[in-house]
Motif scaffolding. Structure first.
Motif, PDB file in Angstrom:
ATOM      1  N   PRO A 161       0.822  -1.211   0.000  1.00 58.45           N
ATOM      2  CA  PRO A 161       0.000   0.000   0.000  1.00 58.45           C
ATOM      3  C   PRO A 161       0.857   1.262   0.000  1.00 58.45           C
ATOM      4  CG  PRO A 161       0.094  -0.937   2.202  1.00 58.45           C
ATOM      5  CD  PRO A 161       0.797  -1.915   1.298  1.00 58.45           C
ATOM      6  N   GLU A 162       0.208   2.405  -0.180  1.00 61.83           N
ATOM      7  CA  GLU A 162       0.917   3.678  -0.243  1.00 61.83           C
ATOM      8  C   GLU A 162       1.689   3.974   1.039  1.00 61.83           C
ATOM      9  OE1 GLU A 162       1.397   5.696  -2.720  1.00 61.83           O
ATOM     10  OE2 GLU A 162       0.125   4.638  -4.175  1.00 61.83           O
ATOM     11  N   ASN A 163       1.192   3.487   2.169  1.00 58.83           N
ATOM     12  CA  ASN A 163       1.877   3.740   3.445  1.00 58.83           C
ATOM     13  C   ASN A 163       2.786   2.578   3.850  1.00 58.83           C
ATOM     14  OD1 ASN A 163      -0.121   1.886   4.108  1.00 58.83           O
ATOM     15  ND2 ASN A 163      -0.577   2.845   6.097  1.00 58.83           N
ATOM     16  N   GLY A 164       3.143   1.733   2.894  1.00 60.35           N
ATOM     17  CA  GLY A 164       4.065   0.638   3.183  1.00 60.35           C
ATOM     18  C   GLY A 164       5.470   1.156   3.477  1.00 60.35           C
ATOM     19  N   ILE A 165       6.085   0.660   4.518  1.00 57.44           N
ATOM     20  CA  ILE A 165       7.426   1.084   4.927  1.00 57.44           C
ATOM     21  C   ILE A 165       8.476   0.042   4.567  1.00 57.44           C
ATOM     22  CG2 ILE A 165       8.902   1.605   6.917  1.00 57.44           C
ATOM     23  CD1 ILE A 165       6.401   2.700   8.316  1.00 57.44           C
ATOM     24  N   SER A 166       8.191  -1.203   4.859  1.00 53.74           N
ATOM     25  CA  SER A 166       9.166  -2.273   4.621  1.00 53.74           C
ATOM     26  C   SER A 166       8.436  -3.601   4.579  1.00 53.74           C
ATOM     27  CB  SER A 166      10.232  -2.285   5.720  1.00 53.74           C
ATOM     28  OG  SER A 166       9.641  -2.474   7.009  1.00 53.74           O
TER      29      SER A 166
ATOM     30  N   ARG B 244       5.510 -22.907   1.427  1.00 56.56           N
ATOM     31  CA  ARG B 244       4.703 -21.707   1.624  1.00 56.56           C
ATOM     32  C   ARG B 244       5.576 -20.469   1.483  1.00 56.56           C
ATOM     33  NH1 ARG B 244       5.530 -24.683   5.625  1.00 56.56           N
ATOM     34  NH2 ARG B 244       6.638 -24.038   7.506  1.00 56.56           N
ATOM     35  N   VAL B 245       4.911 -19.357   1.187  1.00 64.53           N
ATOM     36  CA  VAL B 245       5.549 -18.047   1.135  1.00 64.53           C
ATOM     37  C   VAL B 245       4.717 -17.100   1.992  1.00 64.53           C
ATOM     38  CG1 VAL B 245       6.109 -16.058  -0.319  1.00 64.53           C
ATOM     39  CG2 VAL B 245       6.597 -18.375  -1.132  1.00 64.53           C
ATOM     40  N   ARG B 246       5.389 -16.349   2.844  1.00 69.15           N
ATOM     41  CA  ARG B 246       4.688 -15.401   3.715  1.00 69.15           C
ATOM     42  C   ARG B 246       5.300 -14.015   3.594  1.00 69.15           C
ATOM     43  NH1 ARG B 246       3.826 -19.326   9.057  1.00 69.15           N
ATOM     44  NH2 ARG B 246       1.988 -20.391   8.212  1.00 69.15           N
ATOM     45  N   LEU B 247       4.438 -13.027   3.744  1.00 67.35           N
ATOM     46  CA  LEU B 247       4.840 -11.626   3.666  1.00 67.35           C
ATOM     47  C   LEU B 247       4.622 -10.963   5.008  1.00 67.35           C
ATOM     48  CD1 LEU B 247       5.583  -9.093   1.813  1.00 67.35           C
ATOM     49  CD2 LEU B 247       3.096  -8.718   1.726  1.00 67.35           C
ATOM     50  N   ALA B 248       5.698 -10.421   5.598  1.00 68.56           N
ATOM     51  CA  ALA B 248       5.592  -9.595   6.806  1.00 68.56           C
ATOM     52  C   ALA B 248       5.677  -8.147   6.348  1.00 68.56           C
ATOM     53  CB  ALA B 248       6.716  -9.922   7.780  1.00 68.56           C
ATOM     54  N   LEU B 249       4.608  -7.396   6.539  1.00 68.46           N
ATOM     55  CA  LEU B 249       4.496  -6.040   6.001  1.00 68.46           C
ATOM     56  C   LEU B 249       4.334  -5.019   7.122  1.00 68.46           C
ATOM     57  CD1 LEU B 249       4.008  -3.970   3.682  1.00 68.46           C
ATOM     58  CD2 LEU B 249       1.586  -4.652   3.757  1.00 68.46           C
ATOM     59  N   ARG B 250       5.224  -4.014   7.118  1.00 68.49           N
ATOM     60  CA  ARG B 250       5.108  -2.894   8.052  1.00 68.49           C
ATOM     61  C   ARG B 250       4.527  -1.692   7.319  1.00 68.49           C
ATOM     62  NH1 ARG B 250      10.136   0.641  10.561  1.00 68.49           N
ATOM     63  NH2 ARG B 250       8.849   2.268  11.544  1.00 68.49           N
ATOM     64  N   THR B 251       3.535  -1.070   7.924  1.00 65.18           N
ATOM     65  CA  THR B 251       2.926   0.126   7.361  1.00 65.18           C
ATOM     66  C   THR B 251       2.950   1.255   8.387  1.00 65.18           C
ATOM     67  OG1 THR B 251       0.727  -0.601   8.078  1.00 65.18           O
ATOM     68  CG2 THR B 251       1.405  -1.171   5.832  1.00 65.18           C
ATOM     69  N   GLY B 252       2.683   2.471   7.926  1.00 66.19           N
ATOM     70  CA  GLY B 252       2.644   3.613   8.830  1.00 66.19           C
ATOM     71  C   GLY B 252       3.598   4.698   8.394  1.00 66.19           C
ATOM     72  N   THR B 253       4.295   5.284   9.355  1.00 66.79           N
ATOM     73  CA  THR B 253       5.261   6.349   9.081  1.00 66.79           C
ATOM     74  C   THR B 253       6.581   6.025   9.764  1.00 66.79           C
ATOM     75  OG1 THR B 253       4.508   7.623  11.004  1.00 66.79           O
ATOM     76  CG2 THR B 253       3.463   8.107   8.875  1.00 66.79           C
ATOM     77  N   VAL B 254       7.647   6.679   9.304  1.00 62.67           N
ATOM     78  CA  VAL B 254       8.980   6.489   9.879  1.00 62.67           C
ATOM     79  C   VAL B 254       9.418   7.795  10.522  1.00 62.67           C
ATOM     80  CG1 VAL B 254      11.388   5.907   9.421  1.00 62.67           C
ATOM     81  CG2 VAL B 254       9.573   4.775   8.139  1.00 62.67           C
ATOM     82  N   SER B 255       9.852   7.724  11.770  1.00 68.06           N
ATOM     83  CA  SER B 255      10.335   8.911  12.468  1.00 68.06           C
ATOM     84  C   SER B 255      11.855   8.897  12.501  1.00 68.06           C
ATOM     85  CB  SER B 255       9.774   8.958  13.893  1.00 68.06           C
ATOM     86  OG  SER B 255      10.204   7.836  14.633  1.00 68.06           O
ATOM     87  N   SER B 256      12.439   9.969  13.024  1.00 66.19           N
ATOM     88  CA  SER B 256      13.903  10.057  13.088  1.00 66.19           C
ATOM     89  C   SER B 256      14.488   9.014  14.021  1.00 66.19           C
ATOM     90  CB  SER B 256      14.330  11.455  13.531  1.00 66.19           C
ATOM     91  OG  SER B 256      13.756  11.763  14.793  1.00 66.19           O
ATOM     92  N   GLY B 257      13.709   8.631  15.006  1.00 67.68           N
ATOM     93  CA  GLY B 257      14.126   7.563  15.906  1.00 67.68           C
ATOM     94  C   GLY B 257      13.304   6.323  15.629  1.00 67.68           C
TER      95      GLY B 257
END
Length: 378
Positions: free
Chosen positions: A59-64, A143-156
């Motif tokens: 998605p558009e807010n995908g981080i990693s 099997r294949v699995r996807l671990a998806l992080r979404t949201g925003t990234v801060s300086s820390g």
């Protein structure tokens, strides 16, 4: 990867699914909490003339994301390709920017991939989780699995850590100083560790285990780990020839967001002890180092001084100029000023250097980037 006796660190290296933590006898006052904006999806694969294939949408807010592939008989398993929404196969040697030789999930990499491998995006600032449809082709797998992080990234960034201890020689209290060292290393590099309460595992079979994560006992131990934290298992010792190893991770990176045999790192307490006294600084550095591997960091320089990580801003220590005794191995001392102080250098300082105050606590800006964008961070 290989181990230097008493010094080296060894690396062996879409419908949502909810995964639960397996339990055994534990002594802990901690409670489970979901600190990571991370979801795991199982990818439905198709069988075609070119083997197995699948796709997923970032998605558009995908981080990693971490794309993992499994083979239950523990034979080698890998992807044939991973193509981004712009049509670039990041596992192809012909792509301008690629992970052909670096991703554990690439068939061309020399990272151990028995039963499990993966592709992490980003594993360097040259890659990012582009929004849109990604496609992959894969060799035979279960099997294949996807671990998806979404949201925003801060300086820390904050990364949850779940420590465990096994055996009867040392207790949770004995590793608290090392965990403080570990937390301090990450904090000075812009990452806060949310350190969970130490869990004591009392079953005696987990006191001494193999460094191989496909070993049935090691696998069973690591499956005690949490799906929403980096799991660190402080074992009494390694079995067999592993007794000289300081620590090892399940991969570069290992599994994230999933409970399985590759969801954690090991650190030997015996290898960090004089008698029963633990070297808290060295143990903290080892735990921090192996956690770096689990989150996708490579050794900055390998033992032979002729292989280096994929990041452009980490110091390199070439054997051609730094192997002063011409023994084919570059030590931290030989690499002083050439990355010997980096947390991810392949081996620790000698006891003499450590006594003189030498530490390995430095991470470059690009190394910090990989950690801050990790699927396990928030």
């Amino acid at each position: 990867m290989s181990a230097e006796k008493n010094l080296g660190r060894f690396v062996l290296v879409l419908s949502a699914i909810l995964l639960t933590v397996s339990c055994a006898k534990k002594q802990s006052n901690s409670s489970e909490s979901n600190d990571v904006n991370l979801k795991v999806y199982e990818i439905i694969q198709k069988i075609g003339g070119d083997g197995l294939s699948g796709s997923f949408v970032i998605p558009e807010n995908g981080i990693s994301f971490l794309l993992s592939i499994y083979l239950d008989n523990n034979n080698s398993v890998a992807f044939k390709s991973l193509t981004d929404p712009d049509g670039t196969d990041i596992l192809s040697a012909s792509s301008t920017t690629n992970l052909y030789l670096d991703a554990s999930g690439s068939s061309a990499s020399n990272v151990i991939k028995n039963g499990y491998s993966n592709v992490l995006v980003p594993q360097s600032p040259n890659f990012f989780a582009k929004a849109g449809k990604w496609t992959f082709r894969a060799y035979n797998n279960n099997r294949v699995r996807l671990a998806l992080r979404t949201g925003t990234v801060s300086s820390g960034a904050t990364i949850p850590v779940q420590p465990f201890i096994t055996g009867e020689t040392w207790s949770a209290e004995n590793i608290s100083d090392a965990l403080s060292v570990m937390s301090g290393i990450y904090l000075k590099n812009g990452v806060t560790l949310n350190m969970k309460s130490i869990i004591t595992i009392t079953e005696t079979e987990y006191s001494t285990v193999s460094p191989a994560f496909t070993n049935i006992t090691t696998s069973s131990l690591v499956k005690h780990g949490s799906s929403d934290a980096v799991n660190i298992f402080f074992i009494e010792d390694y079995s067999g020839s592993g007794s000289s190893i300081l620590g090892n991770a399940a991969g570069m990176p290992g599994s994230m967001g999933d409970v399985n045999s590759w969801n954690g790192v090991l650190a030997s307490l015996s290898a960090h002890a004089t008698g029963t006294t633990l070297d808290a600084q060295l143990l903290g550095e080892t735990a921090a180092h192996e956690m770096g591997h689990q989150l996708g960091l490579f050794h900055t320089t390998e033992y032979g001084g002729n292989l280096f990580d994929i990041l452009s801003d980490t110091a390199e220590c070439p054997s051609s100029s730094q192997d002063n005794d011409s023994n084919g191995i570059v030590t931290a001392e030989e690499c002083d000023g050439f990355g010997g102080d980096n947390l991810m250098f392949w081996t620790s300082w000698s006891s003499t250097s450590r006594s003189a105050g030498k530490k390995q606590e430095t991470l470059s800006s690009n190394q910090q980037h990989v950690l801050k964008f990790s699927p396990m961070a928030k």
